[in-house]
Every structure is written in structure tokens, then in C-alpha cells.
Design a protein around this motif. Structure first.
Motif, PDB file in Angstrom:
ATOM      1  N   LYS A  33     -11.979   2.841   3.449  1.00  0.00           N
ATOM      2  CA  LYS A  33     -11.190   1.604   3.430  1.00  0.00           C
ATOM      3  C   LYS A  33     -11.304   0.909   2.081  1.00  0.00           C
ATOM      4  N   LYS A  37      -8.284  -0.162  -0.446  1.00  0.00           N
ATOM      5  CA  LYS A  37      -8.106  -1.523  -0.951  1.00  0.00           C
ATOM      6  C   LYS A  37      -8.106  -1.542  -2.476  1.00  0.00           C
ATOM      7  N   ASP A  40      -4.667  -0.561  -3.496  1.00  0.00           N
ATOM      8  CA  ASP A  40      -3.739  -1.669  -3.250  1.00  0.00           C
ATOM      9  C   ASP A  40      -3.865  -2.754  -4.311  1.00  0.00           C
ATOM     10  N   ALA A 161     -12.669  -5.255  -3.713  1.00  0.00           N
ATOM     11  CA  ALA A 161     -12.090  -4.276  -2.789  1.00  0.00           C
ATOM     12  C   ALA A 161     -12.987  -4.100  -1.571  1.00  0.00           C
ATOM     13  N   LYS A 164     -12.434  -6.955   0.754  1.00  0.00           N
ATOM     14  CA  LYS A 164     -11.152  -6.790   1.455  1.00  0.00           C
ATOM     15  C   LYS A 164     -11.280  -5.731   2.554  1.00  0.00           C
ATOM     16  N   ALA A 165     -12.017  -4.666   2.271  1.00  0.00           N
ATOM     17  CA  ALA A 165     -12.243  -3.623   3.276  1.00  0.00           C
ATOM     18  C   ALA A 165     -13.049  -4.189   4.439  1.00  0.00           C
TER      19      ALA A 165
END
Length: 195
Positions: A33, A37, A40, A161, A164-165
């Protein structure tokens, strides 16, 4: 003479293996994940930078056209300042290709997805108790080697990241589904709910 005994296939030995596999599975879920992220975030940043480049190019052009058609020194100075900023951004993006790095993170996530699913299958096999413990340990060892190979070739992730994950997995429950949600994807014969 000392003999090597086979692996102890007791419930306690299976619980110990299960604990290790669950821990490894959790780490792979987070890594997968986090790389998603990272990709992204990099693609979003790249899109913003491209918009800024277009805007700065338009301002630079307008400043120089204005200078040519009588806007004088102010238009020329504005054009020089903005074109210098644009040059700096272009130099940065030339040396740091966010799109390429995002693609590497996407590939890492894809590679980790396969290993994540293998860990999940291994946990299922362990719970079903149809395979001997030694076979499960061999599969685990192979997964560790595969994971090492994947990790050694992937780019580093960022703390942003990871956060966010963590939010996606813990708050948004990205990896969890209700029985009804799963039933919606399955044919009637495999549904758990009514209908």
C-alpha cells in the motif's frame, strides 16, 4: 549418534508459524500500500509541476511579447524572472523524473501484491491443516527469498506515503470487505448471504 527429528507438527508449532506468517503478511500489506501511495503522490506532484510549467511558459511569453510591443522594462524583467524560475523547474524535472519513479513504485506494488497473496494463501493452507508443517515452512522460506529479491530492487518510500497507506488501511479499510460486498462479485453458487 544424534538423529534429526522431523518438525514438531503440534498445535503450538502451528501457532508459532502462524504468528510469524501473520507478521510477515502485515508487513507486506503495508509495503504494498505504501508503494501504491508513493506512486500516487509522485504522479500528483508531476501533474502540478506540469501545470506550473505551462503557466510559467505563458507568463514568460506574455512578458516578452509585452516588452516587444511597448510594455518596456517591466515586461522584460518579468519575462526574465519567470523564465529563470521555469528554467530551474525544467532542470529539476530533467534530473528527477517523477513519472519514471512513480512507475518503479507501481512495479514494486505489483510485485508485492503477488507475494502478499502468496502469504495469504499460506495462512489459509496452515489453517486448513492439510499440508504438513515442513511443507509450509519450505513455502515460507521461498517467500522470504522472493521478498528479499523484490525489496532489493525497489525504490525507497516516504514517510508521507506510509502515513497515507496507514490511513487507507486502518481508517478507510482498503483491504477489508463485508460478506455482502464479496457476494456482489460472486456467482450465486458461491454467495454466503441470502439471494
Amino acid at each position: 549418534m544424534e538423529q534429526h527429528s522431523q518438525t514438531d507438527d503440534t498445535p503450538q508449532a502451528r501457532r508459532i508459524l502462524e504468528g510469524q506468517l501473520r507478521e510477515s503478511y502485515g508487513r507486506v500489506v503495508y509495503s504494498h500500500k505504501t508503494h501504491e501511495k508513493c506512486a500516487d503522490l509522485l504522479l500528483s506532484s508531476q501533474a502540478r509541476i506540469r501545470i506550473v510549467q505551462i503557466v510559467l511558459s505563458a507568463i514568460t511569453t506574455a512578458g516578452f511579447i509585452g516588452a516587444v510591443f511597448g510594455a518596456g522594462t517591466i515586461g522584460a524583467v518579468l519575462g526574465i524572472i519567470v523564465s529563470t524560475v521555469l528554467l530551474a523547474i525544467n532542470s529539476y524535472t530533467k534530473n528527477y523524473d517523477q513519472g519514471e519513479l512513480a512507475q518503479k513504485h507501481k512495479q514494486a506494488a505489483s510485485d508485492l501484491w503477488v507475494i502478499r497473496e502468496k502469504y495469504l494463501s499460506l495462512l489459509v493452507d496452515l489453517a486448513m491443516r492439510e499440508k504438513p508443517l515442513e511443507a509450509l515452512q519450505k513455502q515460507r522460506d521461498q517467500l522470504v527469498e522472493q521478498l528479499h529479491t523484490v525489496y532489493s530492487g525497489m525504490p525507497s518510500t516516504t514517510f508521507r506515503a506510509y502515513k497515507k497507506a496507514q490511513e487507507a488501511l486502518q481508517k478507510n479499510e482498503d483491504m477489508t470487505f463485508t460478506d455482502a460486498e464479496i457476494d456482489a462479485f460472486l456467482p450465486k453458487e458461491l454467495k454466503r448471504g441470502q439471494g
